[in-house]
Design an enzyme around this catalytic site. Structure first.
Site, PDB file in Angstrom:
ATOM      1  N   SER A 120     -24.091  64.445  72.760  1.00 38.29           N
ATOM      2  CA  SER A 120     -22.587  65.069  72.621  1.00 38.29           C
ATOM      3  C   SER A 120     -22.123  65.744  73.927  1.00 38.29           C
ATOM      4  O   SER A 120     -22.025  64.697  74.805  1.00 38.29           O
ATOM      5  CB  SER A 120     -23.006  66.127  71.595  1.00 38.29           C
ATOM      6  OG  SER A 120     -21.616  66.554  71.079  1.00 38.29           O
ATOM      7  N   GLU A 168     -20.404  56.774  71.025  1.00 35.45           N
ATOM      8  CA  GLU A 168     -20.567  57.303  69.658  1.00 35.45           C
ATOM      9  C   GLU A 168     -19.801  58.604  69.699  1.00 35.45           C
ATOM     10  O   GLU A 168     -19.156  59.191  70.837  1.00 35.45           O
ATOM     11  CB  GLU A 168     -22.004  57.889  69.520  1.00 35.45           C
ATOM     12  CG  GLU A 168     -22.418  58.842  70.340  1.00 35.45           C
ATOM     13  CD  GLU A 168     -22.098  60.509  69.586  1.00 35.45           C
ATOM     14  OE1 GLU A 168     -22.017  60.526  68.582  1.00 35.45           O
ATOM     15  OE2 GLU A 168     -21.762  61.290  70.557  1.00 35.45           O
ATOM     16  N   HIS A 227     -24.009  61.449  66.192  1.00 37.29           N
ATOM     17  CA  HIS A 227     -24.028  62.574  65.323  1.00 37.29           C
ATOM     18  C   HIS A 227     -24.156  62.006  63.758  1.00 37.29           C
ATOM     19  O   HIS A 227     -23.250  61.544  63.197  1.00 37.29           O
ATOM     20  CB  HIS A 227     -22.509  63.027  65.481  1.00 37.29           C
ATOM     21  CG  HIS A 227     -22.112  63.976  66.722  1.00 37.29           C
ATOM     22  ND1 HIS A 227     -21.781  63.284  67.856  1.00 37.29           N
ATOM     23  CD2 HIS A 227     -22.042  65.205  66.690  1.00 37.29           C
ATOM     24  CE1 HIS A 227     -21.683  64.129  68.761  1.00 37.29           C
ATOM     25  NE2 HIS A 227     -21.676  65.497  68.170  1.00 37.29           N
TER      26      HIS A 227
END
Length: 304
Positions: free
Chosen positions: A110, A207, A275
């Site tokens: 992330s 992502e 995620h």
């Protein structure tokens, strides 16, 4: 070839840090129990337990925590507690030579994408795109996600095929190159900075979470205009969860197809990376082979 950090052994000590957003302390014990279940000891960074509106301590505190963990000869790996926000605020102050001289495992995803990119570029080291410790202990943290930590103890090639999840060929073909990338939003935020990610000849992983189709389209268009898509060798399209406005994942794949098909670079969508659960951890900065016809990604070990 980038530096591959040494593998972990049972009994090793690892560092736990909060370099981005904070984690509530009452949630910490189960995260640490997981590390113990792997046979590891741990040291908590000074940022663990610090709170702010959206940062785990000041920039100076987070920078010092990172440097201390890198310099500590007892620490064999650094695990990030949470993502969120904050990596980019200290990226230009990190002593990258320090990590080159003291190579060790660095794990997270992330917002940590900003660190991954910077460490690969300026420390010349392999890093690991894997589940945050904040995921550990939650009801959805899967056995497969847990299993991915084993790659840190024993070097093995990872083969991701449809035995793990259903995959979709977006563009046919085969590519070989260094695997890099991560969170799409954070990668786009590097453009125009000293930390602009290098796409030349690379297999790019994308992502994200909580974005609208319009924003995803806009980010891909920005990468197109920056020639990052054209420079890449191939594309690994990970999970895009919690889409806004009732959009479906197929709508996302269609946007990727619109941008990538004219380039005739192999691309596969549907990887459970990012995620999502399971969250398949992969080393970044190592060679990989992407076969979009057979729908398989093979990635070399990230430790030695």
């Amino acid at each position: 070839m980038k530096i591959r950090p040494k593998r972990l052994n049972i009994g090793d000590t690892v560092g736990v840090v909060a370099l981005c957003s904070p984690l509530a302390m009452e949630k910490l014990p189960e995260k640490l129990e997981f590390l113990e279940s792997l046979g590891l000891r741990y040291k908590l960074g000074e940022t663990v337990g610090l709170t702010g509106n959206y940062l785990s301590g000041t920039d100076e505190e987070r920078l010092n925590d990172l440097h201390n963990m890198i310099q500590d000869p007892e620490i064999k790996a650094i695990f990030c507690l949470r993502g969120g926000y904050g990596a980019a605020r200290i990226a230009d102050r990190i002593d990258y030579q320090l990590l080159t001289e003291n190579p060790k495992i660095f794990w997270g995803f992330s917002d940590v994408t900003y660190f991954h990119n910077a460490f690969q570029e300026y420390s010349n080291i392999v890093t690991f795109h894997g589940p945050m410790l904040s995921s550990v202990g939650t009801s959805h943290f899967s056995e497969l996600s847990k299993k991915m930590f084993q790659q840190l103890f024993m070097p093995f090639e990872i083969q991701y095929d449809e035995n793990i999840s259903s995959l979709q060929t977006v563009v046919s073909g085969t590519a070989r190159g260094e695997l890099t990338g991560g969170n799409l939003h954070r990668l786009v935020s590097t453009l125009g900075t000293k930390f602009e990610f290098d796409a030349k000849g690379k297999i790019l992983l994308f992502e994200d979470i909580g974005e609208s189709l319009q924003k995803i389209d806009g980010m891909l268009n920005q990468l197109r205009l920056a020639r990052k898509l054209d420079e890449a060798a191939g594309f690994v399209i990970g999970n895009f969860s919690m889409l806004e406005d009732g959009a479906q994942i197929e709508d996302v794949w269609n946007i990727f197809e619109e941008y990538l098909k004219p380039l005739k670079k192999p691309a596969i969508a549907g990887f459970m990376i990012g995620h999502c659960e399971p969250n398949i951890a992969l080393p970044l900065g190592v060679d990989a082979i992407l076969d979009a016809d057979l729908r398989v990604l093979r990635v070399l070990p990230g430790v030695e």
